[in-house]
Design a protein around this motif. Structure first.
Motif, mmCIF file in Angstrom:
data_model
loop_
_atom_site.group_PDB
_atom_site.id
_atom_site.type_symbol
_atom_site.label_atom_id
_atom_site.label_comp_id
_atom_site.label_asym_id
_atom_site.label_seq_id
_atom_site.Cartn_x
_atom_site.Cartn_y
_atom_site.Cartn_z
ATOM 1 N N ASN A 1 53.946 46.350 32.249
ATOM 2 C CA ASN A 1 54.228 45.244 32.352
ATOM 3 C C ASN A 1 53.004 44.315 32.982
ATOM 4 N N VAL A 2 53.223 43.160 33.315
ATOM 5 C CA VAL A 2 52.028 42.257 33.992
ATOM 6 C C VAL A 2 51.509 42.875 35.375
ATOM 7 N N TRP A 3 52.332 43.558 36.045
ATOM 8 C CA TRP A 3 52.249 44.024 37.439
ATOM 9 C C TRP A 3 51.595 45.492 37.140
ATOM 10 N N GLY A 4 50.975 45.949 36.272
ATOM 11 C CA GLY A 4 50.345 47.426 36.251
ATOM 12 C C GLY A 4 51.299 48.536 36.293
ATOM 13 N N TYR A 5 52.317 48.436 35.675
ATOM 14 C CA TYR A 5 53.108 49.828 35.867
ATOM 15 C C TYR A 5 52.957 50.627 34.968
ATOM 16 N N THR A 6 52.468 51.870 35.405
ATOM 17 C CA THR A 6 51.991 52.948 34.585
ATOM 18 C C THR A 6 52.857 54.474 34.551
ATOM 19 N N ALA A 7 53.900 54.452 35.567
ATOM 20 C CA ALA A 7 54.727 55.460 35.726
ATOM 21 C C ALA A 7 55.570 55.793 34.652
ATOM 22 N N PRO A 8 56.102 56.978 34.766
ATOM 23 C CA PRO A 8 57.220 57.304 33.859
ATOM 24 C C PRO A 8 58.287 56.340 33.816
ATOM 25 N N GLY A 9 59.508 56.497 33.096
ATOM 26 C CA GLY A 9 60.488 55.615 33.090
ATOM 27 C C GLY A 9 61.538 56.132 34.073
ATOM 28 N N GLU A 10 62.650 55.851 34.197
ATOM 29 C CA GLU A 10 63.775 56.200 35.145
ATOM 30 C C GLU A 10 64.318 57.658 34.632
ATOM 31 N N VAL A 11 64.256 57.901 33.316
ATOM 32 C CA VAL A 11 64.845 59.232 32.707
ATOM 33 C C VAL A 11 63.524 59.851 31.972
ATOM 34 N N ALA A 12 63.346 61.161 31.941
ATOM 35 C CA ALA A 12 62.195 61.692 31.140
ATOM 36 C C ALA A 12 62.624 61.903 29.987
ATOM 37 N N SER A 13 63.746 61.414 29.405
ATOM 38 C CA SER A 13 64.296 61.979 28.049
ATOM 39 C C SER A 13 63.606 60.856 26.954
ATOM 40 N N TRP A 14 63.210 59.485 27.677
ATOM 41 C CA TRP A 14 62.674 58.568 26.991
ATOM 42 C C TRP A 14 61.532 58.237 27.696
ATOM 43 N N GLY A 15 61.503 58.378 29.358
ATOM 44 C CA GLY A 15 60.405 57.752 29.967
ATOM 45 C C GLY A 15 59.084 58.555 30.070
ATOM 46 N N MET A 16 59.170 59.849 29.472
ATOM 47 C CA MET A 16 58.087 60.951 29.800
ATOM 48 C C MET A 16 57.233 60.856 28.449
ATOM 49 N N HIS A 17 56.841 59.738 28.077
ATOM 50 C CA HIS A 17 55.999 59.611 26.704
ATOM 51 C C HIS A 17 54.707 59.635 27.104
ATOM 52 N N THR A 18 54.107 60.609 27.443
ATOM 53 C CA THR A 18 52.754 60.931 28.050
ATOM 54 C C THR A 18 51.507 60.377 26.822
ATOM 55 N N GLY A 19 52.154 60.188 25.524
ATOM 56 C CA GLY A 19 51.132 59.979 24.429
ATOM 57 C C GLY A 19 50.860 58.735 24.446
ATOM 58 N N ALA A 20 51.491 57.618 25.401
ATOM 59 C CA ALA A 20 51.267 56.266 24.918
ATOM 60 C C ALA A 20 50.022 55.778 25.134
ATOM 61 N N GLY A 21 49.192 56.397 26.358
ATOM 62 C CA GLY A 21 47.927 56.110 26.333
ATOM 63 C C GLY A 21 46.846 56.405 25.211
ATOM 64 N N ALA A 22 47.377 57.335 24.531
ATOM 65 C CA ALA A 22 46.296 57.827 23.441
ATOM 66 C C ALA A 22 46.615 56.683 22.342
ATOM 67 N N TRP A 23 47.884 56.354 22.096
ATOM 68 C CA TRP A 23 48.089 55.504 21.074
ATOM 69 C C TRP A 23 47.598 54.276 21.091
ATOM 70 N N ILE A 24 47.880 53.709 22.393
ATOM 71 C CA ILE A 24 47.246 51.979 22.540
ATOM 72 C C ILE A 24 45.726 52.226 22.377
ATOM 73 N N CYS A 25 45.292 53.350 23.019
ATOM 74 C CA CYS A 25 43.777 53.209 22.706
ATOM 75 C C CYS A 25 43.205 53.341 21.232
ATOM 76 N N THR A 26 43.924 53.699 20.390
ATOM 77 C CA THR A 26 43.549 54.106 18.980
ATOM 78 C C THR A 26 43.061 52.516 18.361
ATOM 79 N N HIS A 27 43.756 51.349 19.021
ATOM 80 C CA HIS A 27 43.361 50.214 18.686
ATOM 81 C C HIS A 27 41.885 49.716 18.981
ATOM 82 N N ILE A 28 41.271 50.356 19.799
ATOM 83 C CA ILE A 28 39.816 50.357 20.313
ATOM 84 C C ILE A 28 39.331 50.683 18.935
ATOM 85 N N ALA A 29 39.275 51.752 18.382
ATOM 86 C CA ALA A 29 38.490 52.164 17.129
ATOM 87 C C ALA A 29 38.844 51.398 15.993
#
Length: 797
Positions: free
Chosen positions: A460-488
């Motif tokens: 969000n606009v407040w710098g939220y980077t923690a997992p979600g409330e439930v790991a079944s959807w909220g433990m997507h640790t690959g998100a940082g890699a995905w968003i960084c592919t926009h750099i290249a």
């Protein structure tokens, strides 16, 4: 006298010619309607319910200020948005208890105990506190993107009207309304200016003294409205989610009249008997994208200065500045799939007809350009990125908080930025990436005891980077890699070395996290990610339980592999060679790669599990096909065929049922050169997931379907992900002839393409840098050597 008359006749004929030409252009690039949206319709109290009349209103925006224009006659509603209008506040959601359970979860997973591992992950690999409020975070610290409020314009009559017309002209980003009432022809023009940072609204009549109305502003909560000098002001503070006040905001409105009178009294602005009135509105908040305070904008002085400067300008000057700035982006690309004259049909009627016939190439053209328009309107250099709703919401509790979903959605918002020639609109995403890297370092350290930075499926606009409330959807640790592919990707299209230098620390920080996160699979010796999810999907474990947590799901392996490849490219481009670069080279070689199952499909998980929902909306295990670069027809044909089988199976099982999911399928099939399937999914978006104002639907309303479809259409016409430029790789039979100009290819090339009878006629390649490039059409190819500023016209037999 006869000579003068002849000259006049000639002039009239010429003006008629220009007018007809202009009309044809506007027909090609406008959304238009023969009735208003009902401004008096009540919004549904639930944020998760669409409002039918709001989805008929027409959107304006300049990246920071948005407006939805209803175009109603007797009482007009202009619903307002501001980019940073968020409830909530910064909060520490990192969970210090998460780390100690991770080794046990991995052990359970490697032992095949998926149910036990998923249960343990759901208890431990979660955020601390309320998190996103399960997508309803308006009253918790996560917050929600909210409506700024409404501007009401009451014309003081209930009289009937006729000859009604309203339009959004994509060519100049202006909404126009006209109608006849009591023998008077009324006109309105509205636009949101980026150069002047104001919403400009002009009201005119063809008889003197006929413009009279009363203005007011309100919102559902947290506001007061009054007058300050010669301005109407609405201001307030939103909830910080902790029992106090958070973000502060102000909206200022001023009228500039020609004849008649203007009075500011109590909570109203009153115009009487004017010939013409221009309303100027400016809004801002005290938000700043600066961790951890997220405060600092002098918003009161800012809006005052915007109003003061705009009021000193003539309307025509404001319009010209707005038009010139906007068109410098929008006019870069032209797409014509019809060639013949377009039959004028109101947009809502055209959309309804399409649902019956699935045939209207003009609607496809319009939707393509509308996606470009919406990106320009919701994301400009220096603003926040486009969120799930772009920059438009009429809710306090916007669906999914109107946040940045980093498991597909915010990435999809920016897919058109490269191919559709809007690289400047991409820049706010990189501001966001840099801003979350700092809190993401804290999350990596607290949750995982690792270096680098991480973000999970939401921010969000407040710098939220923690997992979600439930790991079944909220433990997507690959998100940082995905968003960084926009750099290249941005670098590939622009070749902007200064940009790559700027973003290198964020890219390196993400690679640092995954270098520590990967573990060795004890059976294969390969490096795998985990515990991890395949975004929002569920598999059936051998014991029959439905689970989400595993080791080495295909999506994580692919996005991490792409990140490592991008990091090594950036290091090489910038001349950086150190021990960490060598470590990433080694990790990339050891990374577990894609696997093909016994049924010929690309596997979503490391083991051949059945899907609990075979038609699931996410197709995350095909990232490597699109938007990734690892699977393609030319270099990995076997994997491409396995990806195709996965897609076909997913659709046959009911997949692609949300707007953004169908939009993604366009690009996936385009990469496979499956033109008819790609076209079929364009039709799916338009027939099932488009609102009367062409806003995309999840449902409810969500903007990513618009952006994803625009990107998919471009992908059907030009591709450059294989190391060359491929022309018309997925041209469907429904587009037998056409032209497109201004699309971009990686390497800094711009293309103009013409085709007839389903065959390429010619292509012009414009180079922005020196270099060699291979251009392919079908099975034939040409090698070009071009200098910056040169162009080459080519054709194929």
């Amino acid at each position: 006298m006869k000579w003068i008359s002849a000259k006049l006749v000639a002039a009239i004929v010429w003006l008629c010619f220009i007018s007809c030409d202009s009309s044809e252009q506007k027909e090609h690039l406008r959304l238009w309607y023969n009735q208003p949206a009902d401004a008096m319709a009540k919004d549904h109290p639930s944020g998760w319910e669409n409002d039918a009349e709001w989805l008929k209103a027409l959107p304006l925006g300049n990246g920071s200020l948005g407006a939805m224009v209803f175009g109603d006659v007797n009482r007009e509603r202009i619903q307002l948005n501001e980019e940073s209008m968020w409830s909530g506040s910064y909060d520490d959601n990192d969970n210090p208890d998460a780390f100690e359970a991770q080794a046990e979860i991995r052990r359970l997973l490697f032992d095949g105990k998926y149910r036990e591992a998923t249960e343990l992950a759901n208890r431990t690999q979660v955020c601390r506190g309320a998190g996103s409020g399960h997508g309803n975070g308006a009253k918790v610290p996560f917050g929600s993107f909210q409506t700024l409020g409404d501007l009401w314009i009451d014309n003081g009559t209930q009289a009937a009207y006729e000859d009604y017309y309203r339009e959004l002209d994509l060519d100049d980003a202006v909404v126009r309304v006209r109608y006849r009432q009591d023998g008077v022809n009324y006109r309105r023009e509205l636009f949101v200016s980026q150069p002047d940072q104001v919403l400009v609204m002009r009201f005119t009549a063809d008889k003197p003294g006929q413009v009279s109305f009363t203005c007011g502003m309100n919102r559902p909560e947290c506001f007061s409205t009054g007058t300050e000098g010669e301005q109407l002001v609405m201001s307030g503070a939103l909830s910080d989610g902790k029992g106090g006040q958070g973000l502060e905001y102000a909206v200022h409105l001023k009228a500039v009249n020609k004849n008649g009178t203007v009075r500011y009294r109590d909570s109203s602005l009153v115009v009487e008997n004017a010939d013409e009135v221009v309303l100027l509105l400016s809004a801002s908040t005290d938000y700043a994208l600066k961790y951890p305070a997220y405060k600092g904008r002098n918003y009161k002085a800012l809006v005052n200065e915007n109003i003061k400067k705009a009021a000193a300008e003539k309307y025509d000057h404001l319009l010209t500045r707005h038009r010139n700035e906007y068109q410098s982006y929008f006019k870069r690309v032209r797409l014509d799939l019809t060639l013949d004259e377009v039959v004028p049909v109101p947009t809502d009627v055209r959309l309804a007809d399409f649902r019956k016939t699935l045939s209207d190439n003009h609607l496809v053209e319009l939707f393509f350009q509308y996606g470009r328009y919406l990106l320009i309107a919701s994301s400009r250099p220096g603003t926040l990125p486009a969120n799930l709703q772009g920059i438009w919401t009429n809710k306090l509790q916007t669906p999914w908080n109107g946040d940045y979903h980093t498991d597909i959605n915010v990435q999809m918002n920016y897919w058109p930025a490269g191919t559709a020639n809007l690289p400047e609109m991409h820049l706010p995403l990189f501001d966001l990436i840099e801003s979350i890297a700092e809190p993401g370092r804290k999350t990596a350290a607290v949750q995982y005891h690792l270096d680098g930075w991480v973000v999970h499926p939401i921010t969000n606009v407040w710098g939220y980077t923690a997992p979600g409330e439930v790991a079944s959807w909220g433990m997507h640790t690959g998100a940082g890699a995905w968003i960084c592919t926009h750099i290249a990707e941005h670098y590939a299209f622009t070749r902007d070395r200064a940009f790559l230098q700027r973003m290198y620390p964020a890219l390196r920080g993400s690679a640092e996290f995954y270098a520590g996160w990967l573990v060795e699979n004890p059976e294969t010796g390969k490096l795998v990610s985990g515990p991890a999810v395949s975004p929002e999907n569920t598999f059936v474990a051998p014991d029959g339980s439905h689970c989400q947590i595993s080791m080495g799901p295909a999506h994580d392996q692919q996005v991490i592999g792409q990140l490592f490849q991008d990091f090594l490219m950036a290091s090489d481009e910038l001349g950086i060679a150190d021990e960490f670069v060598e470590k990433i080279k080694d990790s990339r070689e050891r990374l577990a790669g894609p696997q093909v199952g016994s049924d010929g499909r690309l596997m979503e998980w490391a083991e051949e599990f059945p899907e609990a929902e075979p038609g699931h909306r996410h197709i995350s295990h095909l990232f490597a096909l699109h938007p990734g670069l690892q699977i393609n027809r030319e270099h990995t044909p076997e994997l491409a065929e396995a990806a195709k089988r996965s897609l076909d199976f997913r659709i046959a099982s009911g997949g692609g049922h949300t707007g953004w999911s169908a939009a993604w399928l366009i690009s996936q099939y385009a990469r496979l050169h499956e033109a008819e399937q790609a076209c079929k999914n364009i039709h799916a978006v338009l027939s099932k997931s488009a609102s009367p104002n062409l806003f995309g639907q999840h449902p409810p309303f969500q903007m990513d379907a618009n952006f994803g479809t625009t990107a998919g259409i471009a992908e059907m016409l030009v591709q450059s992900h294989e190391g060359n430029i491929r022309l018309l790789p997925a041209l469907p039979a429904r587009w037998p002839a056409g032209t497109v100009s201004g699309l971009k290819a990686r390497g800094g090339y711009e293309l103009d393409i013409t085709w007839e009878n389903g065959k390429l006629l010619s292509a012009v390649i414009h180079a922005t840098r020196d270099g060699d490039v291979e251009v392919k059409y079908g099975d034939t190819k040409r090698l070009l050597s071009l200098k910056a500023g040169e162009k080459a016209t080519i054709s194929f037999p």
